[in-house]
Design an enzyme around this catalytic site. Structure first.
Site, PDB file in Angstrom:
ATOM      1  N   GLU A  95      30.898  36.900  27.827  1.00 22.18           N
ATOM      2  CA  GLU A  95      30.923  36.329  29.252  1.00 22.18           C
ATOM      3  C   GLU A  95      31.186  37.238  30.107  1.00 22.18           C
ATOM      4  OE1 GLU A  95      29.968  34.383  31.169  1.00 22.18           O
ATOM      5  OE2 GLU A  95      30.978  32.384  31.175  1.00 22.18           O
ATOM      6  N   ASP A  96      30.650  37.021  31.407  1.00 24.33           N
ATOM      7  CA  ASP A  96      30.749  38.071  32.668  1.00 24.33           C
ATOM      8  C   ASP A  96      32.507  37.945  33.079  1.00 24.33           C
ATOM      9  OD1 ASP A  96      30.266  35.695  33.764  1.00 24.33           O
ATOM     10  OD2 ASP A  96      29.054  36.479  35.277  1.00 24.33           O
ATOM     11  N   ASP A  99      36.819  32.246  35.293  1.00 22.37           N
ATOM     12  CA  ASP A  99      37.318  32.163  36.592  1.00 22.37           C
ATOM     13  C   ASP A  99      38.356  30.905  36.565  1.00 22.37           C
ATOM     14  OD1 ASP A  99      37.658  32.249  39.537  1.00 22.37           O
ATOM     15  OD2 ASP A  99      36.005  31.138  39.846  1.00 22.37           O
ATOM     16  N   PHE A 148      36.000  37.801  45.324  1.00 24.20           N
ATOM     17  CA  PHE A 148      34.651  37.230  45.051  1.00 24.20           C
ATOM     18  C   PHE A 148      34.157  38.849  44.672  1.00 24.20           C
ATOM     19  CE2 PHE A 148      30.424  36.283  44.868  1.00 24.20           C
ATOM     20  CZ  PHE A 148      30.445  35.223  43.858  1.00 24.20           C
ATOM     21  N   ARG A 161      23.076  41.928  40.938  1.00 27.68           N
ATOM     22  CA  ARG A 161      23.224  41.930  39.588  1.00 27.68           C
ATOM     23  C   ARG A 161      23.356  43.400  39.117  1.00 27.68           C
ATOM     24  NH1 ARG A 161      24.040  36.763  37.475  1.00 27.68           N
ATOM     25  NH2 ARG A 161      22.757  35.056  38.599  1.00 27.68           N
TER      26      ARG A 161
END
Ligand code: IMP
Ligand code: MG
Length: 172
Positions: A95-96, A99, A148, A161
């Site tokens: 996963e990136d 959160d 963010f 990206r």
């Protein structure tokens, strides 16, 4: 618009080498099914895999939150699902960012219904200040502040990206 570098390309490279080393050790002599969580994890996954020396097969999964207005409903829908049965397999989810933890919690619930032998999670980033759904990240890149971030697979409105580092987006 400016992008401030938050985690450099070198820092990411070194961390990926370190995580790959641990994964190679932990799964030594075993096969691995790597599940890349689209879209954001594609770059982390590609770089990590290049340093994995185990026999690997790959699957992809994509989940998105149902949004009503600006609020996430807490439900997610699967837009891409794994094609193979994972019963008895060693599964590594990539996963990136974790959160709130909702997305990865739902993905893990779904994958556990296959009854894999092992299910482990690698995430490049974790924002502890926003976490609501606690999840064990077995291979974590970096714990980050409540900011963010973009780049290295992560987007803002579909953009950035491609950046080779993690940056903080500033709209000014
Ligand atoms: P969660 O379900 O709240 O854990 O959110 C997970 C998803 O939200 C991630 O897979 C990302 O796609 C996105 N996300 C959360 N924080 C960020 C961020 O700082 N930058 C870019 N995307 C983010
Ligand atoms: Mg994502």
């Amino acid at each position: 618009m400016a992008v401030e570098i938050y985690i450099s390309e070198d820092q990411i490279k070194n961390k990926i080498t370190e995580l790959a080393y641990r994964i190679n050790e932990d799964f030594s002599g075993q096969e691995l099914v790597v599940i890349c969580v689209l879209n954001g994890a594609f770059m982390f996954c590609a770089d990590l895999l290049r340093e994995i020396t185990l026999p690997v097969t790959m699957e992809f999964i994509k989940a998105s939150s149902y949004i009503s207005g600006t609020q996430s409903s807490g439900e997610i829908k699967f837009e891409v699902d794994v094609k193979k049965n994972l019963a008895g397999k060693n599964v590594l989810i990539i996963e990136d960012i974790v959160d709130t933890g909702l997305t990865i919690t739902k993905i893990m619930e779904k994958l556990k219904t296959h009854v894999p032998a092992k299910i482990k999670l690698a995430s490049l980033l974790f924002k502890p200040s926003r976490n609501i759904h606690p999840v064990k990240i077995d291979y974590l890149g970096f714990e980050i502040q409540d900011k963010f971030v973009i780049g290295f697979g992560l987007d803002y409105d579909g953009r950035f990206r491609e950046l080779p580092y993690i940056g903080i987006f500033d709209e000014d």
